[in-house]
Design an enzyme around this catalytic site. Structure first.
Site, PDB file in Angstrom:
ATOM      1  N   ASP A  55       3.330  -4.586   7.995  1.00 43.26           N
ATOM      2  CA  ASP A  55       2.080  -3.846   7.844  1.00 43.26           C
ATOM      3  C   ASP A  55       0.941  -4.855   8.020  1.00 43.26           C
ATOM      4  OD1 ASP A  55      -0.235  -2.647   6.989  1.00 43.26           O
ATOM      5  OD2 ASP A  55       0.638  -1.752   5.182  1.00 43.26           O
TER       6      ASP A  55
ATOM      7  N   CYS B 161      -4.964   2.340  -3.591  1.00 43.63           N
ATOM      8  CA  CYS B 161      -3.752   2.917  -2.989  1.00 43.63           C
ATOM      9  C   CYS B 161      -2.548   2.005  -3.172  1.00 43.63           C
ATOM     10  CB  CYS B 161      -3.946   3.210  -1.496  1.00 43.63           C
ATOM     11  SG  CYS B 161      -5.192   4.435  -1.144  1.00 43.63           S
TER      12      CYS B 161
ATOM     13  N   LYS C 294     -10.164  -0.742  10.450  1.00 45.58           N
ATOM     14  CA  LYS C 294     -10.235  -1.965   9.626  1.00 45.58           C
ATOM     15  C   LYS C 294     -10.409  -3.198  10.498  1.00 45.58           C
ATOM     16  CE  LYS C 294      -7.124  -0.032   6.139  1.00 45.58           C
ATOM     17  NZ  LYS C 294      -7.942   0.269   4.972  1.00 45.58           N
TER      18      LYS C 294
ATOM     19  N   GLN D  39      -4.244  -5.351   6.870  1.00 43.81           N
ATOM     20  CA  GLN D  39      -5.201  -6.281   6.263  1.00 43.81           C
ATOM     21  C   GLN D  39      -5.085  -7.687   6.847  1.00 43.81           C
ATOM     22  OE1 GLN D  39      -7.607  -5.300   4.405  1.00 43.81           O
ATOM     23  NE2 GLN D  39      -6.875  -3.284   3.812  1.00 43.81           N
TER      24      GLN D  39
ATOM     25  N   HIS E 107       0.875  -1.182   0.000  1.00 45.75           N
ATOM     26  CA  HIS E 107       0.000   0.000   0.000  1.00 45.75           C
ATOM     27  C   HIS E 107       0.910   1.229   0.000  1.00 45.75           C
ATOM     28  CE1 HIS E 107      -2.741   2.972   1.900  1.00 45.75           C
ATOM     29  NE2 HIS E 107      -3.740   2.175   1.572  1.00 45.75           N
TER      30      HIS E 107
END
Ligand code: PMP
Length: 407
Positions: free
Chosen positions: A201, A365, A227, A204, A124
């Site tokens: 990261d 993104c 999220k 997700q 991202h």
């Protein structure tokens, strides 16, 4: 953990009962953009503002002490959710983006010309741009682990990209654009072998499967509250104590200091050192509530249910004539990206929207991911544990209508 009953869980989310346009039931398949909030979180936020509002970490009075305790209890919920060794290794941030910027800002002052920072082809923008900025400031170079046509990272190329010049490897656990779940172990091992730090990261990954930062072997793990069924404007950075001690503060101000004079300021200990100013108290408490809610369901149960749902979605979508998957990764979580022959993603998204089906179209993104596949964008359906096979069926029926209109 209680038995996984999707209909019972759906009832916890008021927004899932609403309709859009003229009474069309909502089919929410944009969970990679943001997730919906359970009543427990909504009620907690309302209760906080109605009965508990006060500034934290500074008051002698009852409400301030109570608020501080609730905020710090929420930090311990994050700690448990991540499997972190210490609550003071958890820093509240505005979200994933701010957490990565915090770490990149700290690294910018440590990097030297000739040093390298490694990211992957699946990142991202939030896990690319802060590192580019850190490289620009320091003279370091950005290197990229390439991706295969499958949407998996090309781990055979790790040895070309990670070297003794590597200072930090920043890689996503799960791709928001393609749904790829990266095999992190070889990446972490390659970084460890050259004493490079590792940032994961987890934006997700955290909503879909259990996280254990200690088992991952990384140095930093970041995710966003919104999220993960929590409020917007809040997220967290987990960092190993030694690394958080070593990095400089990100922002200066109240709460992050030990002693201030005009000549010199000394900083507070962890985690206050990284939390300048009045924090997002309600957000932190709301995030804690969201994570408590998830842990009550059990992230193992969430992962098992979603694996079945994703497999069903892949199977049903594969039956659609003229549908091309963008990325067919070995392991997938959350998202499926695809194109329909001869139909612009935006047109497809617009028709689906009129049918009450919320998907995202475009670049997500992640422009370098689109460049890698030579496309401008995709249609992305992204799932959470409250989605059902009926949602998948609605999507597949909707795609037939799209094709009837534009095909
Ligand atoms: N990384 C990934 C993989 C993401 O999916 C997102 C959100 N789309 C971000 C980072 C940025 O998160 P936020 O906008 O919540 O800061």
């Amino acid at each position: 953990a209680v038995a996984f009953d999707v209909e019972r869980l759906r009832a916890d989310f008021p927004i899932l009962q609403r309709t859009v346009y003229d009474g069309t039931p909502l089919v929410y398949l944009d969970n990679a953009a943001t997730t919906q909030k359970p009543r427990a979180v909504l009620d907690r936020l309302a209760a906080y503002y109605a009965n508990e509002n006060a500034n934290v970490h500074r008051g002698v009075h009852f409400l301030s002490a109570e608020g501080t305790e609730n905020y710090e209890t929420a930090r311990r919920s994050v700690q448990r959710f991540l499997g972190a060794a210490h609550a003071h290794e958890v820093v509240f941030t505005r979200g994933t983006t701010e957490a990565i910027n915090l770490v990149a800002h700290g690294f910018a002052s440590r990097l030297r010309e000739g040093d390298e920072v490694v990211v992957s082809a699946l990142e991202h923008h939030a896990n690319i741009v802060p590192w580019q900025m850190a490289c620009e400031r320091s003279g370091a170079t950005l290197r990229v682990i390439p991706a295969l046509d499958s949407g998996d990272l090309d781990l055979h190329r790790l040895g070309d990209v990670i070297s003794t010049r590597t200072r930090l490897v920043a890689v996503t656990h799960t791709s928001n654009a393609l749904g790829t779940v990266n095999d992190l172990r070889p990446i972490v091992e390659a970084a460890r072998a050259v004493d490079a730090a590792v940032l994961i990261d987890g934006a997700q990954a955290a909503p879909h499967a259990p996280v254990d930062v200690q088992a991952l072997g990384a140095d930093f793990f970041v995710f966003s509250g919104h999220k993960t069924f929590g409020p917007t404007g809040i997220g967290a950075l987990w960092g190993r104590e030694a690394w958080l001690e070593a990095l400089p503060p990100y922002q200066g101000g109240g709460d992050m200091i030990d002693r201030v004079t005009f000549e010199r300021t000394t900083y507070a200990g962890l985690p206050a050192k990284f939390e300048a100013g009045t924090p997002h108290v309600a957000g932190g408490i709301g995030l804690g509530t969201a994570l408590d809610y998830l842990m009550e369901i059990g992230m193992d149960a969430v992962a098992a249910y979603e694996d079945g749902l994703i497999a069903y979605a892949e199977e049903r979508l594969a039956e659609v004539d003229g549908l091309r998957f963008i990325g067919t990764p070995q392991r997938r979580a959350g998202a499926i990206s695809f194109l329909l022959d001869g139909i612009h993603p935006y047109d497809a998204g617009t028709v689906l929207d009129r049918l009450g089906i919320a998907v995202r179209t475009g670049q997500h993104c992640a422009q370098p991911v689109m460049d890698r596949f030579g496309i401008d964008g995709t249609i992305r359906a992204s799932f959470a544990f409250y989605n059902t096979r009926a949602d998948v069926d609605a999507l597949v029926d909707g795609l037939a209508k799209v094709q009837a209109l534009f095909g």
